[in-house]
Design a protein around this motif. Structure first.
Motif, short mmCIF file in Angstrom:
data_model
loop_
_atom_site.label_atom_id
_atom_site.label_comp_id
_atom_site.label_asym_id
_atom_site.label_seq_id
_atom_site.Cartn_x
_atom_site.Cartn_y
_atom_site.Cartn_z
N MET A 49 6.32 5.91 -6.42
CA MET A 49 5.63 5.37 -7.59
C MET A 49 6.24 5.93 -8.87
O MET A 49 6.42 5.21 -9.85
CB MET A 49 4.15 5.70 -7.52
CG MET A 49 3.42 4.70 -8.32
SD MET A 49 1.70 4.43 -8.15
CE MET A 49 1.03 4.97 -6.73
N ARG A 50 6.61 7.21 -8.87
CA ARG A 50 7.26 7.82 -10.03
C ARG A 50 8.57 7.10 -10.34
O ARG A 50 8.88 6.82 -11.48
CB ARG A 50 7.58 9.28 -9.75
CG ARG A 50 6.50 10.21 -10.19
CD ARG A 50 6.98 11.63 -9.98
NE ARG A 50 5.96 12.34 -9.25
CZ ARG A 50 6.17 13.35 -8.43
NH1 ARG A 50 7.39 13.78 -8.21
NH2 ARG A 50 5.17 13.92 -7.83
N GLY A 56 0.79 -1.23 0.00
CA GLY A 56 0.00 0.00 0.00
C GLY A 56 0.82 1.27 0.00
O GLY A 56 2.03 1.26 0.03
N GLU A 57 0.10 2.36 -0.05
CA GLU A 57 0.72 3.67 -0.12
C GLU A 57 0.49 4.41 1.19
O GLU A 57 -0.45 4.10 1.93
CB GLU A 57 0.10 4.48 -1.26
CG GLU A 57 0.40 3.93 -2.64
CD GLU A 57 1.74 4.41 -3.18
OE1 GLU A 57 2.04 5.60 -3.02
OE2 GLU A 57 2.49 3.59 -3.74
N VAL A 65 6.73 -3.81 -12.31
CA VAL A 65 7.30 -3.00 -11.23
C VAL A 65 6.28 -2.78 -10.10
O VAL A 65 6.40 -1.85 -9.30
CB VAL A 65 7.86 -1.65 -11.73
CG1 VAL A 65 8.99 -1.87 -12.71
CG2 VAL A 65 6.78 -0.79 -12.38
N TYR A 66 5.26 -3.64 -10.07
CA TYR A 66 4.26 -3.66 -9.00
C TYR A 66 3.48 -2.35 -8.86
O TYR A 66 3.23 -1.89 -7.74
CB TYR A 66 4.89 -4.01 -7.65
CG TYR A 66 5.60 -5.33 -7.65
CD1 TYR A 66 4.90 -6.53 -7.62
CD2 TYR A 66 6.99 -5.39 -7.70
CE1 TYR A 66 5.55 -7.74 -7.65
CE2 TYR A 66 7.66 -6.61 -7.73
CZ TYR A 66 6.92 -7.78 -7.70
OH TYR A 66 7.57 -8.98 -7.72
N ILE A 67 3.13 -1.75 -9.99
CA ILE A 67 2.24 -0.59 -9.94
C ILE A 67 0.81 -1.12 -9.88
O ILE A 67 0.40 -1.87 -10.76
CB ILE A 67 2.43 0.28 -11.21
CG1 ILE A 67 3.83 0.87 -11.27
CG2 ILE A 67 1.36 1.35 -11.29
CD1 ILE A 67 4.06 2.08 -10.42
N PRO A 68 0.06 -0.76 -8.82
CA PRO A 68 -1.32 -1.25 -8.75
C PRO A 68 -2.20 -0.61 -9.83
O PRO A 68 -1.96 0.53 -10.21
CB PRO A 68 -1.77 -0.84 -7.33
CG PRO A 68 -0.76 0.10 -6.81
CD PRO A 68 0.45 0.05 -7.67
N SER A 69 -3.20 -1.33 -10.28
CA SER A 69 -4.09 -0.95 -11.40
C SER A 69 -3.36 -0.21 -12.52
O SER A 69 -3.60 0.96 -12.77
CB SER A 69 -5.30 -0.14 -10.92
OG SER A 69 -5.03 0.58 -9.75
#
Ligand SMILES: Nc1ncnc2c1ncn2[C@@H]1O[C@H](COP(=O)(O)OP(=O)(O)OP(=O)(O)O)[C@@H](O)[C@H]1O
Ligand SMILES: Nc1ncnc2c1ncn2[C@@H]1O[C@H](COP(=O)(O)OP(=O)(O)O)[C@@H](O)[C@H]1O
Ligand code: SF4
Ligand code: SF4
Ligand SMILES: [Mg+2]
Ligand SMILES: [Mg+2]
Lengths: 340, 330
Positions: free
Chosen positions: B158-159, A287-288, B138-142
């Motif tokens: 995330m970037r 999660g974030e 790279v496990y980026i959700p959606s």
């Protein structure tokens, strides 16, 4: 034996920043209706902690968790939304700027960027003399100069360099000068916000040694903000781990590193790249990080915690005293369901 | 054959009235799929090395001499058009600040599709499919929804993962990462490093990791170069360098870390500072800061000598080795 009276005592401190300043910005469309709504950043939430004389309290946590805000509240650069700050037994958070003046001398702040504490248009000599003259109006010019030269030597800066400007020094030298400036007025409490984060390893060692010396020789008390856990382990006597504006664990440094309890503290310690160990046991967080604008109603760490349950979603954990003296805010720790 | 072979590379900067040397005759090799760390304090020449390898040096910097052989071809001699084909396609670079690579006014999808279509014959929807696969890696959700987002709508961690996805788009042989996690929190840094390691291992991608963090190098790389004032002063297996550093500067870097000293004790500091390019000392560049300095260190630059585990450029190390060799002969 009773515990010594804390030098700094923070009680239920809160700081919220308004995000929408103008009237128009506060208007929001909700379900087809125009309503007035103010968004706030909850930067610091109900933080209580004490620092005893001679202690070095390190504050750690992720970017944006409220470390600098806590420092600025204590230094009187921000006004709390609620809660109290007591220093040397007196309440200081509600004082006027004028009434804060005598305290300014006792309490000095050092920033990550030494430019923030050094005026680029003043020579080093001028920058160092100014606070001495301000806080000691009775000293003669010669006495002031002697005092400044003493301090410069103490931080390893040649007094003959006094005529130079801040940009003529390297980053590490500038930070040592900023510390020298803070030390010229014989403070008792130093608030340092990431003072060595921008420096190289060998220069970090120089600056950290300087701060250690000042601690031993002058009996200084520190609030030291850093994200480097090896620095915490080395410098801190106590550690406060912050997450999203709340304290999740507060404990003696040795206890924290030997026996971390809060799931976030454990993840944080496991994430530090080790020099000599090939196979780290890194706890991966899912999660974030939530934004401090819409704080979750339960535990702030819930969205990333592997041990979260429904209680964590709805009820905020309170700091609980552990047998080894640590304060930990976690339902799983309280319920004893983390480990044996 | 090595994937990359750098030979006696010198990079200079043309200043107003003279030129200064930023890289001084550096040489090293990288095998296919190998992970190499470059460490040293700020100003050592780490980033300049990365830029030179990508043929991205901008004026006033220039390659003065030496070779950069990538799969046998000299990058330093290539035309811009040749280099563009290699860059992105076979070599990719990840910077500390993801916004160096990301365009703030284009969506993530637009940037990924554009890169893919510039190098491969693909339709837009095919390119989008590849982009989604890479984002998932790279496990980026959606991932499908992320394609429509702009860089500022994403967190720093995330970037940086998206930058890694873009670097991997064209299945490069080599990734050069310059302080890729320095701006990130420890927990996020650990995630990204783990991800980079996993991707390099599974796809046999070579990695050059530039960092000042010895812990990161220790966990991520097989070999390490230690740089000082534009030179490689020690190189070898990462394990050996961390556990048994030979060069006084490498020893100083490791000994200065807080974890090398008992809590509360004085740290072992290295006196002085990294020299600026206009004031690099004669002889050994480390001599003004070195506790083992001898007269000849100030006049004669130490040669790089290969020993069993590492290569080192230091008179004192050479003397110790020749003393030992003499003893053995007796
Ligand atoms: N003046 C302000 N107005 C609005 N929000 C603010 C203001 N100052 C801080 N904040 C917000 O309060 C939160 C805590 O900020 P703070 O600067 O204390 O973080 P920090 O822990 O020091 O982070 P870092 O490690 O990045 O320095 C953040 O979400 C920040 O964006
Ligand atoms: N455009 C430039 N002009 C002159 N000197 C430069 C330029 N860019 C970098 N340098 C110098 O080159 C040296 C190495 O820089 P760099 O490779 O960025 O160091 P680092 O090891 O910190 O990445 C430094 O002394 C730096 O000041
Ligand atoms: S209270 Fe619940 S969510 Fe919060 S840290 Fe403890 S177990 Fe995790
Ligand atoms: S060559 Fe001399 S000055 Fe340089 S590192 Fe070795 S002993 Fe020190
Ligand atoms: Mg801060
Ligand atoms: Mg760099």
């Amino acid at each position: 034996m009773t515990a010594p009276q804390p030098l700094l005592d923070i009680r239920n401190l809160e700081k919220r920043f308004e995000l929408d300043r103008g009237f128009l910005e506060t208007l929001k469309l909700r379900g087809g209706k125009l309503v007035q709504e103010k968004r706030e950043v909850h930067a610091v939430n109900d933080i209580s902690l004490q620092v005893a004389p001679g202690e070095a309290l390190c504050v750690v946590g992720e970017s944006g968790c409220g470390k600098s805000t806590v420092a600025r509240l204590i230094a009187g650069l921000l006004t709390p939304s609620s809660g109290e700050i007591h220093y040397g037994g007196e309440r200081i958070d509600n004082r006027s700027r004028r009434a804060m003046m005598p305290l300014r001398k006792k309490m000095q702040m050092i920033f990550q960027n030494p430019y923030a504490s050094l005026n680029p248009r003043m020579t080093i000599q001028q920058a160092l003399e100014e606070p001495v003259r301000y806080h000691n109006p009775n000293l003669s010019q010669g006495e002031i100069r002697d005092k400044v030269a003493d301090v410069m030597r103490a931080v390893g800066v040649d007094p003959s360099w006094g005529g130079r400007y801040p940009h003529e020094f390297s980053g590490g030298q500038r930070q040592r000068i900023a510390i020298a400036r803070a030390l010229t007025v014989d403070p008792e409490f130093i608030i340092a916000d990431e003072p060595i984060s921008a420096l190289d390893v060998s220069i970090q060692a120089q600056v950290l040694n300087l701060m250690l010396e000042a601690k031993e020789e002058r009996g200084l008390t520190y609030l030291f903000i850093t994200h480097d856990l090896s620095v915490v382990q080395h410098f801190g006597t106590k550690v406060a781990v912050l997450y999203l504006g709340s304290v999740c664990e507060l404990s003696d440094t040795a206890t924290l590193f030997e026996n971390p309890k809060h799931p976030y503290t454990r993840a944080l310690l496991s994430a530090v790249p080790q020099l000599k160990d090939d196979h780290p046991n890194h706890i991966r967080l899912r999660g974030e990080i939530p934004t401090p604008i819409n704080l979750p109603p339960g535990c702030p760490f819930e969205s990333r915690c592997a041990h979260a349950n429904s209680r964590c979603q709805s009820e905020q954990p309170r700091p609980q005293l552990q047998p080894d003296g640590a304060l930990v805010a976690c339902h799983a720790v309280e319920e004893g369901r983390l480990d044996g | 054959m090595s994937l990359l072979s750098v030979r006696d590379l010198s990079v200079k900067f043309a200043m107003r009235d003279n030129t200064v040397t930023a890289l001084n005759q550096i040489s090293f090799d990288l095998a296919k799929g190998e992970r190499l760390g470059i460490v040293g304090e700020s100003g050592a020449g780490k980033s300049i090395t990365g830029f030179a390898l990508m043929n991205l040096l901008s004026r006033p910097g220039f390659v003065d001499s030496g070779k950069i052989l990538f799969q046998g071809d000299d990058i330093a001699q290539m035309s811009d058009a040749q280099m563009r084909r290699i860059r992105g396609n076979q070599m990719a670079m990840i910077f500390q600040d993801p916004m160096v690579t990301l365009n703030p006014v284009l969506t993530i999808g637009q940037q990924m599709v554009e890169t893919l279509m510039a190098h491969r014959k693909l339709s837009k929807s095919e390119a989008e499919q590849i982009a989604i696969v890479k984002l998932r890696e790279v496990y980026i959700p959606s991932p499908a929804e992320r394609l429509n987002q702009y860089p500022h709508e994403l967190s720093g961690g995330m970037r940086q993962r998206i930058i890694i996805a873009i670097a991997l788009l064209l299945d490069p042989q080599l990734i050069i990462a310059d302080e890729p996690t320095t701006a990130l929190d420890v927990t996020i840094q650990a995630d990204i490093m783990e991800l980079l390691l996993e991707l390099c291992e599974t796809n046999k991608v070579g990695l050059i990791l530039i960092t000042h963090d010895l812990g990161v190098v220790s966990q991520m790389t097989e070999r390490t170069l230690v740089m000082y004032a534009g030179r490689i002063i020690e190189a070898g297996r990462t394990r050996e360098i961390i556990n048994d550093p030979q060069h006084p500067y490498t020893q100083g870097l490791i000994n200065a870390l807080p974890q090398q000293t008992a809590p509360g004790q004085r740290l072992k500091q290295i006196p002085g500072n990294m020299p600026s390019l206009t004031a690099i000392p004669n002889g050994c560049p480390f001599s003004p800061r070195c506790e083992y300095v001898q007269d000849h260190c100030r006049t004669e630059a130490p040669k790089t000598v290969q020993y069993t585990h590492v290569e080192v450029a230091c008179h004192e190390v050479h003397r110790l080795h020749s003393d030992k060799a003499e003893e053995m002969n007796r």
